[in-house]
Design an enzyme around this catalytic site. Structure first.
Site, PDB file in Angstrom:
ATOM      1  N   LYS A 121       0.839  -1.216   0.000  1.00  0.00           N
ATOM      2  CA  LYS A 121       0.000   0.000   0.000  1.00  0.00           C
ATOM      3  C   LYS A 121       0.861   1.248   0.000  1.00  0.00           C
ATOM      4  O   LYS A 121       0.484   2.258  -0.584  1.00  0.00           O
ATOM      5  CB  LYS A 121      -0.986  -0.005   1.168  1.00  0.00           C
ATOM      6  CG  LYS A 121      -2.115  -0.999   0.952  1.00  0.00           C
ATOM      7  CD  LYS A 121      -3.414  -0.603   1.630  1.00  0.00           C
ATOM      8  CE  LYS A 121      -4.530  -1.519   1.159  1.00  0.00           C
ATOM      9  NZ  LYS A 121      -5.756  -1.418   1.917  1.00  0.00           N
ATOM     10  N   LYS A 203      -4.020  -9.480  -6.858  1.00  0.00           N
ATOM     11  CA  LYS A 203      -5.357  -9.859  -6.368  1.00  0.00           C
ATOM     12  C   LYS A 203      -6.431  -8.870  -6.854  1.00  0.00           C
ATOM     13  O   LYS A 203      -6.126  -7.701  -7.101  1.00  0.00           O
ATOM     14  CB  LYS A 203      -5.359 -10.006  -4.844  1.00  0.00           C
ATOM     15  CG  LYS A 203      -5.660  -8.764  -4.077  1.00  0.00           C
ATOM     16  CD  LYS A 203      -6.022  -9.077  -2.622  1.00  0.00           C
ATOM     17  CE  LYS A 203      -6.275  -7.753  -1.921  1.00  0.00           C
ATOM     18  NZ  LYS A 203      -6.983  -7.833  -0.685  1.00  0.00           N
ATOM     19  N   LYS A 206     -11.043  -3.900  -4.721  1.00  0.00           N
ATOM     20  CA  LYS A 206     -12.101  -2.961  -5.069  1.00  0.00           C
ATOM     21  C   LYS A 206     -11.569  -1.573  -5.381  1.00  0.00           C
ATOM     22  O   LYS A 206     -12.235  -0.783  -6.045  1.00  0.00           O
ATOM     23  CB  LYS A 206     -13.212  -2.931  -4.012  1.00  0.00           C
ATOM     24  CG  LYS A 206     -12.787  -2.688  -2.590  1.00  0.00           C
ATOM     25  CD  LYS A 206     -14.012  -2.680  -1.669  1.00  0.00           C
ATOM     26  CE  LYS A 206     -13.891  -3.586  -0.477  1.00  0.00           C
ATOM     27  NZ  LYS A 206     -12.710  -3.430   0.338  1.00  0.00           N
TER      28      LYS A 206
HETATM   29  N1  AQP Z   1      -9.322 -10.922  -4.407  1.00  0.00           N
HETATM   30  C1  AQP Z   1      -9.776 -11.453  -3.273  1.00  0.00           C
HETATM   31  N2  AQP Z   1     -10.039 -12.781  -3.204  1.00  0.00           N
HETATM   32  C2  AQP Z   1     -10.496 -13.327  -2.061  1.00  0.00           C
HETATM   33  N3  AQP Z   1     -10.745 -12.623  -0.929  1.00  0.00           N
HETATM   34  C3  AQP Z   1     -10.504 -11.304  -0.938  1.00  0.00           C
HETATM   35  N4  AQP Z   1     -10.632 -10.343  -0.003  1.00  0.00           N
HETATM   36  C4  AQP Z   1     -10.267  -9.165  -0.544  1.00  0.00           C
HETATM   37  N5  AQP Z   1      -9.891  -9.326  -1.810  1.00  0.00           N
HETATM   38  C5  AQP Z   1     -10.019 -10.649  -2.108  1.00  0.00           C
HETATM   39  C6  AQP Z   1     -11.126 -10.565   1.336  1.00  0.00           C
HETATM   40  O1  AQP Z   1     -12.175  -9.641   1.566  1.00  0.00           O
HETATM   41  C7  AQP Z   1     -12.201  -9.312   2.952  1.00  0.00           C
HETATM   42  C8  AQP Z   1     -12.401  -7.844   3.125  1.00  0.00           C
HETATM   43  O2  AQP Z   1     -11.312  -7.150   2.606  1.00  0.00           O
HETATM   44  P1  AQP Z   1     -11.160  -5.595   2.876  1.00  0.00           P
HETATM   45  O3  AQP Z   1     -12.126  -4.845   2.084  1.00  0.00           O
HETATM   46  O4  AQP Z   1     -11.203  -5.296   4.313  1.00  0.00           O
HETATM   47  O5  AQP Z   1      -9.710  -5.277   2.439  1.00  0.00           O
HETATM   48  P2  AQP Z   1      -8.829  -5.844   1.331  1.00  0.00           P
HETATM   49  O6  AQP Z   1      -8.416  -7.219   1.642  1.00  0.00           O
HETATM   50  O7  AQP Z   1      -7.728  -4.842   1.125  1.00  0.00           O
HETATM   51  O8  AQP Z   1      -9.822  -5.887   0.057  1.00  0.00           O
HETATM   52  P3  AQP Z   1      -9.730  -5.072  -1.253  1.00  0.00           P
HETATM   53  O9  AQP Z   1     -10.929  -5.365  -2.076  1.00  0.00           O
HETATM   54  O10 AQP Z   1      -8.388  -5.320  -1.904  1.00  0.00           O
HETATM   55  O11 AQP Z   1      -9.838  -3.590  -0.737  1.00  0.00           O
HETATM   56  P4  AQP Z   1      -8.911  -2.353  -1.034  1.00  0.00           P
HETATM   57  O12 AQP Z   1      -8.835  -2.284  -2.549  1.00  0.00           O
HETATM   58  O13 AQP Z   1      -9.631  -1.189  -0.453  1.00  0.00           O
HETATM   59  O14 AQP Z   1      -7.590  -2.597  -0.403  1.00  0.00           O
HETATM   60  C9  AQP Z   1     -10.919  -9.843   3.560  1.00  0.00           C
HETATM   61  O15 AQP Z   1     -11.223 -10.990   4.339  1.00  0.00           O
HETATM   62  C10 AQP Z   1     -10.084 -10.211   2.388  1.00  0.00           C
HETATM   63  O16 AQP Z   1      -9.239 -11.317   2.659  1.00  0.00           O
END
Ligand code: AQP
Length: 339
Positions: A121, A203, A206
Site C-alpha cells: 500500500k 489480487k 475494489k
Molecule cells: N481478491 C480477493 N479474493 C479473495 N478474498 C478477498 N478479499 C479481498 N480481496 C479478495 C477478502 O475480503 C475481505 C475484506 O477485505 P477488505 O475490504 O477489508 O480489504 P482488502 O483485503 O484490502 O480488500 P480489497 O478489495 O483489496 O480492498 P482495497 O482495494 O480497499 O484494499 C478480507 O477478508 C479479504 O481477505
C-alpha cells in the site's frame, strides 16, 4: 438428564470486517462475505464495516459516508442477518480505537515493518504513507481481541495480519496475565483468492483503478459479460488448470466457486471449445449467481429506517461486548478505575 447434557456448549465466537472503500468485488464476496452468512448459525458471529481502516488511504468524506452505508446494506444483502449476527459500523464502537492504543504499546516497530500489505500500500500510495497505514494491523488486532474472538475468517492475503494479532495476544497475556483469547484463522474451503481480470498475478481489489480488473457485485449482466470477455488469458486455447496459465486458472477458480464444479469437470466441459465460449459461460454463471444479491440490495437500500435501526442495535451490542474486555485490559495494565 445429566448436568453435562443440560448445559448447551457455548458457541465459538467469530469476527470479521470489510472496508467501505468501494462496492464489494466478486473477490470480497467469494473470499469473505458469502462465507460469513454461512457461519452465522454455527458461530456467535460479529461482522463490521471497518471505516477506521478505510481512512488509512485518502477518502473523500462524503463518498466515505455513502460507501459505508452502502457497504452495510451490501453486507446484509450478501446474507448477514442482523438478528443472528452482531452487524455494525466500526467507528460506532470506540472500544476498537481505545484498545488499539494499548496494544500498540505491545507491538514492535520491526513487526509492523515486515507487513507486506504495508509495503504494497505504501508503494501504491507513495504520496500518503501515513502512520495509520503502518499501524493498521494493530487496529485489526484490536478489532479481533476486543471480542475475544476464537476464529477469524480471512482470505489468504490477511494471514500475516492475523499472525500478528496472535503474537500480540500471547505477548500481552504473558506480561499481564491471561486476558485475550488467541484467535485461530478460519480459511473457508470455498474461500478462494480471486485475481485481477486484467493482471492475474495481482489480487482482485475494489480500489483497483482499472474498472475492468474486477467484477463488482452490483455490476449488471452486460457489464459482467463485457469484463469477462476482456479478461486477460494466454495464447493457448486449452481450458485447464496449470502453472503459468494465471488468467485461465483464475477464470476456472471463479467458475468453480459459483457453480460448484471441479477443475476436472470444467476442463471436460470446455474440451475442444475456444476461450470465447469459456469466458461467456463464466460471465453468465457469475451474473446468475449475483442476481439475488443485487435485488436484495435494491430492496434494503429503499428501507433506510430499517438499516439505521439495525446499525444502532449492532453498535450497542458490539459496545457492550467489548467494554467488559477493555475494562479488564485497563485494570491489567495498571490504569486507575474510572468511578
Ligand atoms: N481478491 C480477493 N479474493 C479473495 N478474498 C478477498 N478479499 C479481498 N480481496 C479478495 C477478502 O475480503 C475481505 C475484506 O477485505 P477488505 O475490504 O477489508 O480489504 P482488502 O483485503 O484490502 O480488500 P480489497 O478489495 O483489496 O480492498 P482495497 O482495494 O480497499 O484494499 C478480507 O477478508 C479479504 O481477505
Amino acid at each position: 438428564m445429566s448436568q453435562q447434557e443440560m448445559t448447551t456448549p457455548q458457541k465459538k465466537r467469530i469476527f470479521s470486517g470489510i472496508q467501505p472503500t468501494g462496492v464489494f468485488t466478486l473477490g470480497n464476496y467469494i473470499g469473505a462475505v458469502r462465507n460469513w452468512g454461512a457461519l452465522q448459525d454455527e458461530y456467535e458471529s460479529i461482522y463490521c464495516i471497518v471505516d477506521l481502516h478505510a481512512i488509512t488511504v485518502m477518502q473523500e468524506p462524503a463518498a466515505l459516508r455513502a460507501n459505508t452505508m452502502r457497504a452495510y446494506a451490501l453486507m446484509l444483502a450478501c446474507g448477514i442477518d442482523p438478528k443472528k449476527s452482531v452487524a455494525f459500523i466500526q467507528s460506532h464502537n470506540p472500544n476498537h480505537a481505545e484498545l488499539s492504543w494499548v496494544l500498540s504499546c505491545s507491538t514492535m516497530f520491526g513487526e509492523l515493518s515486515r507487513m507486506t500489505q504495508f509495503k504494497d500500500k505504501s508503494a501504491r500510495h507513495a504520496d500518503n504513507i501515513n502512520a495509520g497505514l503502518f499501524t493498521y494491523p494493530v487496529l485489526m488486532a484490536a478489532d479481533i481481541l476486543a471480542y475475544n474472538a476464537d476464529l477469524v475468517p480471512i482470505g489468504a492475503d490477511q494471514k500475516q495480519h492475523l499472525e500478528l494479532a496472535r503474537n500480540i495476544a500471547v505477548r500481552f497475556n504473558q506480561r499481564f496475565g491471561q486476558t485475550f483469547t488467541v484467535p485461530e484463522p478460519y480459511v473457508p474451503a470455498s474461500g478462494a483468492r480471486l485475481m485481477s481480470l486484467q493482471d492475474p498475478t495481482k489480487k482482485m481489489s475494489k480500489s483497483d483503478e482499472n474498472a475492468n480488473a474486477c467484477v463488482f457485485i452490483l455490476d449488471d449482466k452486460d457489464t459482467i459479460m463485457r469484463k469477462f470477455k476482456r479478461a486477460v488469458t494466454d495464447s493457448e486455447a486449452e481450458v485447464c488448470y496449470r502453472e503459468g496459465k494465471d488468467g485461465i486458472n483464475n477464470l476456472m477458480t471463479i467458475y468453480s466457486c459459483v457453480t460448484g464444479k471441479t477443475m476436472d469437470e470444467i476442463t471436460a466441459e470446455f474440451a475442444g471449445k475456444g476461450y470465447g465460449d469459456f469466458k461467456s459461460a463464466v460471465g453468465e454463471a457469475v451474473a446468475d449467481h449475483l442476481a439475488p444479491v443485487r435485488s436484495e440490495f435494491a430492496r434494503l437500500s429503499a428501507d433506510k429506517a430499517y438499516l439505521n435501526e439495525c446499525i444502532a442495535i449492532g453498535s450497542e451490542q458490539a459496545y457492550r461486548m467489548t467494554r467488559k474486555i477493555l475494562s479488564k485490559v485497563y485494570r491489567r495494565v495498571g490504569f486507575v478505575d474510572h468511578k
